[in-house]
Design an enzyme around this catalytic site. Structure first.
Site, PDB file in Angstrom:
ATOM      1  N   THR A  13     -19.298  -7.990  38.810  1.00  0.00           N
ATOM      2  CA  THR A  13     -19.972  -9.044  39.547  1.00  0.00           C
ATOM      3  C   THR A  13     -20.353 -10.175  38.595  1.00  0.00           C
ATOM      4  O   THR A  13     -20.181 -10.073  37.379  1.00  0.00           O
ATOM      5  CB  THR A  13     -21.227  -8.499  40.245  1.00  0.00           C
ATOM      6  OG1 THR A  13     -22.062  -7.874  39.258  1.00  0.00           O
ATOM      7  CG2 THR A  13     -20.851  -7.489  41.312  1.00  0.00           C
ATOM      8  N   TYR A  14     -20.902 -11.262  39.164  1.00  0.00           N
ATOM      9  CA  TYR A  14     -21.245 -12.449  38.374  1.00  0.00           C
ATOM     10  C   TYR A  14     -22.165 -12.073  37.221  1.00  0.00           C
ATOM     11  O   TYR A  14     -23.180 -11.395  37.411  1.00  0.00           O
ATOM     12  CB  TYR A  14     -21.924 -13.473  39.273  1.00  0.00           C
ATOM     13  CG  TYR A  14     -22.079 -14.826  38.633  1.00  0.00           C
ATOM     14  CD1 TYR A  14     -20.978 -15.598  38.287  1.00  0.00           C
ATOM     15  CD2 TYR A  14     -23.343 -15.336  38.359  1.00  0.00           C
ATOM     16  CE1 TYR A  14     -21.123 -16.839  37.707  1.00  0.00           C
ATOM     17  CE2 TYR A  14     -23.501 -16.586  37.782  1.00  0.00           C
ATOM     18  CZ  TYR A  14     -22.385 -17.331  37.457  1.00  0.00           C
ATOM     19  OH  TYR A  14     -22.529 -18.553  36.873  1.00  0.00           O
ATOM     20  N   MET A  15     -21.793 -12.512  35.995  1.00  0.00           N
ATOM     21  CA  MET A  15     -22.476 -11.981  34.814  1.00  0.00           C
ATOM     22  C   MET A  15     -23.511 -12.928  34.209  1.00  0.00           C
ATOM     23  O   MET A  15     -24.202 -12.553  33.259  1.00  0.00           O
ATOM     24  CB  MET A  15     -21.459 -11.599  33.739  1.00  0.00           C
ATOM     25  CG  MET A  15     -20.741 -12.748  33.075  1.00  0.00           C
ATOM     26  SD  MET A  15     -19.540 -13.516  34.172  1.00  0.00           S
ATOM     27  CE  MET A  15     -19.082 -14.928  33.195  1.00  0.00           C
ATOM     28  N   ARG A  16     -23.659 -14.146  34.745  1.00  0.00           N
ATOM     29  CA  ARG A  16     -24.662 -15.065  34.176  1.00  0.00           C
ATOM     30  C   ARG A  16     -26.011 -14.853  34.863  1.00  0.00           C
ATOM     31  O   ARG A  16     -26.507 -15.723  35.574  1.00  0.00           O
ATOM     32  CB  ARG A  16     -24.192 -16.512  34.304  1.00  0.00           C
ATOM     33  CG  ARG A  16     -22.896 -16.788  33.580  1.00  0.00           C
ATOM     34  CD  ARG A  16     -22.487 -18.243  33.730  1.00  0.00           C
ATOM     35  NE  ARG A  16     -21.131 -18.444  33.276  1.00  0.00           N
ATOM     36  CZ  ARG A  16     -20.762 -18.659  32.025  1.00  0.00           C
ATOM     37  NH1 ARG A  16     -21.675 -18.677  31.079  1.00  0.00           N
ATOM     38  NH2 ARG A  16     -19.502 -18.833  31.702  1.00  0.00           N
TER      39      ARG A  16
END
Length: 582
Positions: A13-16
């Site tokens: 999933t989005y890592m930021r």
């Protein structure tokens, strides 16, 4: 970059984000995976849900986890290298959050012998629980289960035991461990300093300004850091206080949310009536004595003044009416400077170096000296007109390890090993600032840690020359070696990089002018380009708003920290995309 690649492939999933929240889909898929792979006993009785406690957490996304609901392992996805390691870490932490607790049996035994009591502790794992997925600091479940058990023999109260061996051990109180990058990020997060998007920048700035150097994973503070900290605490104490910094971060968050009016706050901060930043800067400019600022306090037991100069730290002591300046090794940390070491450095400066050998052909003395870049061999005294020959000691060799044979061997470098059969040019072994190497015309190959520059033969040299050259850290390919830098030493290399050809020396890269051909560039031209790059200084970073308007993607290093399952074991500190608010 590794996390970005996994995200673009749809594997995570989005890592930021530093969120630890998991969606219902993720919790359901994780619990099914645990039951399928480890059995129903390893599934936690209730669904574990987590909330982020850190200030300014980015909750727009859920926690970093394997994407989808299949929860395939890194092996099943055929990942390799860094992608395998990072995905495997994410998978283990995610799965562990929904696993049952581990149960352990702890046993303490007290053995009384006269007036002395001995204590021993044992541990037995009754149920491994989430240890089946991973163990903190190991990530090797199979081995860790065995390592964590500390068996004790069967004992009953009142048993007599036989003494087979007694070994007295003296232990002293150990100082706190130095910070690693991960530990420093955890400290910043705890104190509310910085944000996930700025942690990487904070650490890179500390290293770039040489306030600390890395030794393995440990951050070692330098004398420069002590000097700057001392100046800031004396003249700008308010602005380097942890509480002030944390409060300012909180205020900035309020401004970003339109809860605080930015203009009045900025006016008070910069031009307030008392203790404003502008007022302190003006006073500091008038009152700060540069010489005093460069003299370090806290070394009262050292029989010399510890100072920071243009070329690094040094000791200043009076001797025979003169002021003697004694350079200290660049790798020396403040905690390692003792009275004995300071005395040795001063005495060596007063007496001058003693020769360890005499060159048989010229009769010149051979000295072992220590300079800014470490220890080296020097042949002869030299003069203003003639520079003496100097050869750096191989990595790992200390001055006290240099015998007369080694000194003469190093003094005899470069050493011709033979003639190359294809070119009839010599193949030589030598040492420069980049370390021991083999050279054939402009073709260089570094020696491995198992090779001895004084013993390597022609056969081994030809093997190394036959190997393909390694690429540089910048990702470029070496085109050719232009030769030694006449003043600083070390090779000047012509590279072909992502953005075209460039020259590099001592970590300074200079791009060739537009239209220049890499085929005709000379050593002199390369040195001029590098000198111009140094004189120009580092490029100023573009502001976030300019980056956003240019539609450039902001990126930063990713860092994952490990936590126990009860506190969500995979909180990550990632950089947030640039926005107008930032």
């Amino acid at each position: 970059k590794v996390a970005q690649a996994l995200y673009e492939r749809g594997l995570i999933t989005y890592m930021r984000t530093d969120s630890v929240h998991l969606s219902n889909e993720a919790i359901g898929a994780t619990r099914q995976t645990v039951q399928k792979r480890y059995g129903a006993d390893f599934v936690h009785k209730t669904e574990r849900r987590f909330t982020t406690k850190s200030k300014g957490a980015q909750e727009a996304h859920e926690a970093i986890r394997p994407a989808g609901n299949q929860m395939l392992t890194a092996k099943e996805l055929s990942l390799t290298g860094a992608q395998y390691k990072l995905y495997d870490l994410i998978w283990k932490r995610t799965v562990a959050t929904q696993m049952a607790d581990a149960r352990q049996e702890l046993l303490s035994v007290h053995i009384v012998a006269g007036e002395v009591t001995f204590r021993s502790s044992g541990k037995r794992i009754l149920f491994p629980g989430f240890f089946r997925a991973y163990v903190e600091g190991s990530d090797d479940p199979t081995a860790a289960l065995e390592d964590r058990e500390v068996p004790l023999p069967n004992l009953e109260v009142g048993d007599e035991v036989n003494l087979t061996n007694l070994e007295p051990v003296s232990r002293q109180t150990r100082p706190p461990n130095r910070y690693t990058e991960a530990a420093l990020v955890a400290k910043l997060e705890k104190e509310g300093i910085g944000r996930p998007s700025t942690y990487a920048t904070i650490i890179s700035t500390i290293l770039a300004r040489q306030y600390a150097r890395k030794q393995g994973n440990t951050l070692i503070p330098t004398f420069t850091a002590f000097s700057v900290t001392q100046l800031m605490e004396q003249s700008f104490n308010k602005f380097v206080d942890i509480g002030f910094t944390a409060d300012m971060e909180q205020t900035l968050d309020g401004i970003a949310k339109s809860q605080v009016d930015w203009l009045p706050w900025l006016q008070r901060f910069w031009q307030g009536k008392s203790d404003s930043l502008h007022e302190l800067v003006v006073k500091g400019t008038e009152t700060i004595d540069p010489r005093t600022a460069c003299t370090l306090n806290g070394f009262d037991d050292i029989p010399a003044r510890v100072r920071i100069g243009r070329y690094g730290p040094y000791l200043e002591v009076e001797h025979d009416g003169d002021v003697l300046k004694v350079s200290m090794p660049e790798e020396l940390s403040p905690s390692d400077l003792t009275v004995e070491l300071a005395g040795e450095l001063v005495q060596q400066k007063i007496e001058g170096p003693k020769p360890v050998a005499v060159e048989p052909e010229t009769g010149s003395p051979v000295f072992v000296r220590t300079g800014r870049y470490g220890p080296y061999i020097q042949v002869g005294e030299g003069s203003e007109d003639v520079k003496p020959k100097r050869v750096a000691l191989p990595k790992g060799m200390k001055p006290d390890m240099v015998t007369p044979e080694i000194a003469l061997g190093l003094a005899g470098l470069p050493r011709t090993l033979g003639i190359h059969p294809d070119t009839n040019e010599p193949v030589v072994a030598n040492i420069n600032r980049n370390g021991p190497h083999i050279r054939h015309i402009r073709d260089y190959r570094s020696l491995t840690k198992n090779d001895d520059v004084l013993a390597v033969d022609f056969t081994r040299a030809m093997e190394l020359l036959a190997q393909e050259k390694r690429t540089s850290r910048r990702g470029g390919t070496q085109l050719r070696d232009l030769g030694e830098h006449p003043e600083k030493g070390g090779s000047v290399i012509l590279m072909d990089g992502r953005y075209g050809p460039y020259v590099t020396h001592d970590k300074v890269n200079a791009t060739l002018p537009k239209g220049s051909s890499p085929d005709v560039v000379t050593l002199e031209e390369a040195i001029e380009l590098i000198a111009a790059k140094i004189a120009a200084g580092p490029k100023k970073r573009k502001s976030a708003s300019k980056k956003a308007s240019a539609k450039k993607k902001a990126s930063s290093k990713k860092k994952a920290t490990k936590k126990k399952p009860a506190a969500k074991a995979k909180a990550a500190k990632k950089k947030k995309p640039a926005s107008k608010d930032s």
